[in-house]
Scaffold this motif. Structure first.
Motif, PDB file in Angstrom:
ATOM      1  N   GLU A  91       0.840  -1.208   0.000  1.00 19.29           N
ATOM      2  CA  GLU A  91       0.000   0.000   0.000  1.00 19.29           C
ATOM      3  C   GLU A  91       0.870   1.250   0.000  1.00 19.29           C
ATOM      4  O   GLU A  91       0.595   2.215  -0.719  1.00 19.29           O
ATOM      5  N   SER A  94       2.547   1.766  -3.383  1.00 14.20           N
ATOM      6  CA  SER A  94       1.562   2.239  -4.368  1.00 14.20           C
ATOM      7  C   SER A  94       1.235   3.710  -4.152  1.00 14.20           C
ATOM      8  O   SER A  94       1.176   4.497  -5.107  1.00 14.20           O
ATOM      9  N   ALA A  95       1.027   4.083  -2.891  1.00 10.67           N
ATOM     10  CA  ALA A  95       0.703   5.478  -2.587  1.00 10.67           C
ATOM     11  C   ALA A  95       1.880   6.386  -2.947  1.00 10.67           C
ATOM     12  O   ALA A  95       1.693   7.477  -3.493  1.00 10.67           O
ATOM     13  N   PHE A  97       4.183   5.835  -5.281  1.00 10.34           N
ATOM     14  CA  PHE A  97       4.278   5.937  -6.740  1.00 10.34           C
ATOM     15  C   PHE A  97       3.214   6.870  -7.293  1.00 10.34           C
ATOM     16  O   PHE A  97       3.466   7.632  -8.208  1.00 10.34           O
ATOM     17  N   GLU A  98       2.018   6.818  -6.739  1.00 14.11           N
ATOM     18  CA  GLU A  98       0.951   7.708  -7.195  1.00 14.11           C
ATOM     19  C   GLU A  98       1.321   9.159  -6.960  1.00 14.11           C
ATOM     20  O   GLU A  98       1.087  10.020  -7.803  1.00 14.11           O
ATOM     21  N   VAL A  99       1.919   9.430  -5.820  1.00 13.26           N
ATOM     22  CA  VAL A  99       2.331  10.811  -5.508  1.00 13.26           C
ATOM     23  C   VAL A  99       3.444  11.236  -6.474  1.00 13.26           C
ATOM     24  O   VAL A  99       3.464  12.370  -6.946  1.00 13.26           O
ATOM     25  N   ILE A 101       3.949  10.073  -9.493  1.00 17.18           N
ATOM     26  CA  ILE A 101       3.410  10.148 -10.849  1.00 17.18           C
ATOM     27  C   ILE A 101       2.492  11.367 -10.970  1.00 17.18           C
ATOM     28  O   ILE A 101       2.533  12.113 -11.953  1.00 17.18           O
ATOM     29  N   ASP A 102       1.657  11.578 -10.005  1.00 15.54           N
ATOM     30  CA  ASP A 102       0.693  12.677 -10.042  1.00 15.54           C
ATOM     31  C   ASP A 102       0.882  13.538  -8.791  1.00 15.54           C
ATOM     32  O   ASP A 102       0.238  13.307  -7.776  1.00 15.54           O
ATOM     33  N   SER A 104      -0.224  16.246  -7.896  1.00 18.59           N
ATOM     34  CA  SER A 104      -1.403  17.017  -7.441  1.00 18.59           C
ATOM     35  C   SER A 104      -2.162  16.273  -6.343  1.00 18.59           C
ATOM     36  O   SER A 104      -3.019  16.847  -5.698  1.00 18.59           O
ATOM     37  N   LEU A 105      -1.885  15.030  -6.144  1.00 14.26           N
ATOM     38  CA  LEU A 105      -2.585  14.250  -5.113  1.00 14.26           C
ATOM     39  C   LEU A 105      -2.147  14.594  -3.770  1.00 14.26           C
ATOM     40  O   LEU A 105      -1.423  14.923  -3.104  1.00 14.26           O
TER      41      LEU A 105
END
Length: 105
Positions: A91, A94-95, A97-99, A101-102, A104-105
């Motif tokens: 988890e 994943s979190a 990598f999302e930050v 990649i994007d 704005s999150l």
């Protein structure tokens, strides 16, 4: 009358002898009791190091058991934390990598 005086003198002598014997017996008993008390005191005093060693040994054994119990609980808690970290690792990655990649999150 001389006979009566002689009996009184004999009785007095006998009473003095009995009193002296009683006093000697009393003093002898006191000496024996004092000697016995000293012997008992010496015997107890000589046992003090053994008593201290036994107490110290028992205290060290209890301390060792307490330390072992604390270490066991620490290891159990450490394992639980490690398991929780491994469960949440995916988890977290994943979190992250999302930050990345994007942003704005």
């Amino acid at each position: 009358m001389d006979d009566t005086l002689q009996r009184l003198l004999d009785a007095e002598t006998k009473a003095e002898t009995l009193a002296r014997e009683a006093e000697e017996a009393h003093e002898r008993t006191l000496r024996e009791a004092t000697a016995e008390a000293h012997e008992l005191d010496d015997a107890f005093s000589s046992r003090i190091p053994d008593l201290q060693r036994a107490w110290t040994t028992r205290a060290e054994e209890r301390a060792a058991k307490a330390i072992a119990e604390i270490e066991r609980r620490y290891n159990e808690r450490h394992e639980r934390l490690r398991d929780l970290a491994e469960e949440r690792e995916e988890e977290a990655l994943s979190a992250a990598f999302e930050v990345l990649i994007d942003p704005s999150l």
